[in-house]
Scaffold this active site. Structure first.
Site, PDB file in Angstrom:
ATOM      1  N   ALA A   1     -13.040 -29.864  26.891  1.00  0.00           N
ATOM      2  CA  ALA A   1     -13.307 -29.286  28.217  1.00  0.00           C
ATOM      3  C   ALA A   1     -14.663 -28.603  28.222  1.00  0.00           C
ATOM      4  O   ALA A   1     -15.126 -28.108  27.192  1.00  0.00           O
ATOM      5  CB  ALA A   1     -12.217 -28.289  28.599  1.00  0.00           C
ATOM      6  N   ASP A   2     -15.287 -28.586  29.382  1.00  0.00           N
ATOM      7  CA  ASP A   2     -16.517 -27.832  29.565  1.00  0.00           C
ATOM      8  C   ASP A   2     -16.551 -27.324  31.005  1.00  0.00           C
ATOM      9  O   ASP A   2     -16.182 -28.044  31.932  1.00  0.00           O
ATOM     10  CB  ASP A   2     -17.754 -28.682  29.286  1.00  0.00           C
ATOM     11  N   THR A   3     -17.013 -26.082  31.165  1.00  0.00           N
ATOM     12  CA  THR A   3     -17.011 -25.428  32.474  1.00  0.00           C
ATOM     13  C   THR A   3     -18.415 -24.981  32.838  1.00  0.00           C
ATOM     14  O   THR A   3     -19.165 -24.511  31.988  1.00  0.00           O
ATOM     15  CB  THR A   3     -16.065 -24.208  32.458  1.00  0.00           C
TER      16      THR A   3
END
Length: 197
Positions: free
Chosen positions: A71-73
Site C-alpha cells: 500500500a502507498d498513500t
C-alpha cells in the site's frame, strides 16, 4: 496461508490487527520519487505494486505460499501531491495548504498471491475537509512530532484529527489502508484461485 504486510507503517499494521488478521510485516523500501507527468493515482498504484513485489521476492525465497499486501498513500490538494514532510518547515507548509480546504487522500493497494502470482489492485479515494487552522495550532501540532511520518503531515487518528471537519469515504483510507477494500481484494484473489481449481 501466510499473510504479509509489505509496509513498516504502524497504522497499517494496527488496522489489520484490529480487524482480526494475523500477518507478518515485511517492510519494502524503495525510491518513492514521482515520475514526470505521473498522475497521483498512477503514483500510489505503482508504489503499492512495487512494495508488494519486493516483499514477494523475499517470500518466494522461503518457498512459502503467501498473500502479500502492498500500500502507498498520498494527499492531493490544489493539484499538488503531498507525501511525508521532509522537516518542520515542510510540515508547516503542508498544513497551511490544507487549512480550510478539502483535499483527497489516495491509497493504492496491491494484493499478490504466491506462488500463483495472481494479483488484485485498487486506488481508494477519500475526500477530507480541514477546518481553518491557526499558525499557533500548526506550530503546536508540529512540536508534537506527529506530522513527520504521515502523508500530508497529519494523522486523522491522533492529535491531527481535531483539524478534520468532515470526511467523505473510508476513514481507514485516511489512516493509510482502506480496510473494506483490502478485504474485497483478498476475497477476489481467493475466488480467482478456487475458480482455477
Amino acid at each position: 496461508m501466510k499473510l504479509i504486510l509489505a509496509s513498516a507503517s504502524p497504522r497499517r499494521a494496527r488496522i489489520l490487527r484490529d480487524a482480526g488478521f494475523e500477518f507478518e510485516v515485511c517492510p519494502a523500501h524503495l525510491d518513492e520519487t514521482r515520475f514526470p507527468g505521473e498522475t497521483p493515482e498512477d503514483y500510489v498504484r505503482r508504489l503499492a505494486e512495487a512494495k508488494a513485489r519486493i516483499a514477494a521476492e523475499r517470500a518466494i525465497r522461503e518457498v512459502t505460499p503467501a498473500i502479500i499486501i502492498g500500500a502507498d498513500t498520498a494527499v492531493v490538494v490544489a493539484g499538488e501531491l503531498l507525501g511525508k514532510p521532509s522537516d518542520a518547515a515542510d510540515a508547516g507548509r503542508m498544513l497551511r495548504l490544507l487549512s480550510g480546504r478539502t483535499h483527497e487522500v489516495l491509497t493504492g493497494v496491491s494484493v499478490l498471491r504466491l506462488p500463483e502470482d495472481t494479483s488484485a489492485r485498487h486506488v481508494e479515494t477519500t475526500r477530507v475537509t480541514f477546518l481553518e487552522v491557526s499558525q499557533k495550532d500548526i506550530d503546536d501540532y508540529i512540536a508534537t512530532g506527529e506530522p513527520f511520518d504521515k502523508a500530508g503531515a497529519y494523522g486523522i487518528q491522533g492529535i491531527g484529527g481535531r483539524f478534520i471537519g468532515r470526511i467523505e469515504g473510508c476513514y481507514f483510507n485516511v489512516m493509510g489502508l482502506p480496510l473494506s477494500r483490502v478485504w474485497s481484494l483478498l476475497r477476489a484473489i481467493e475466488t480467482e484461485r478456487t475458480a482455477g481449481e
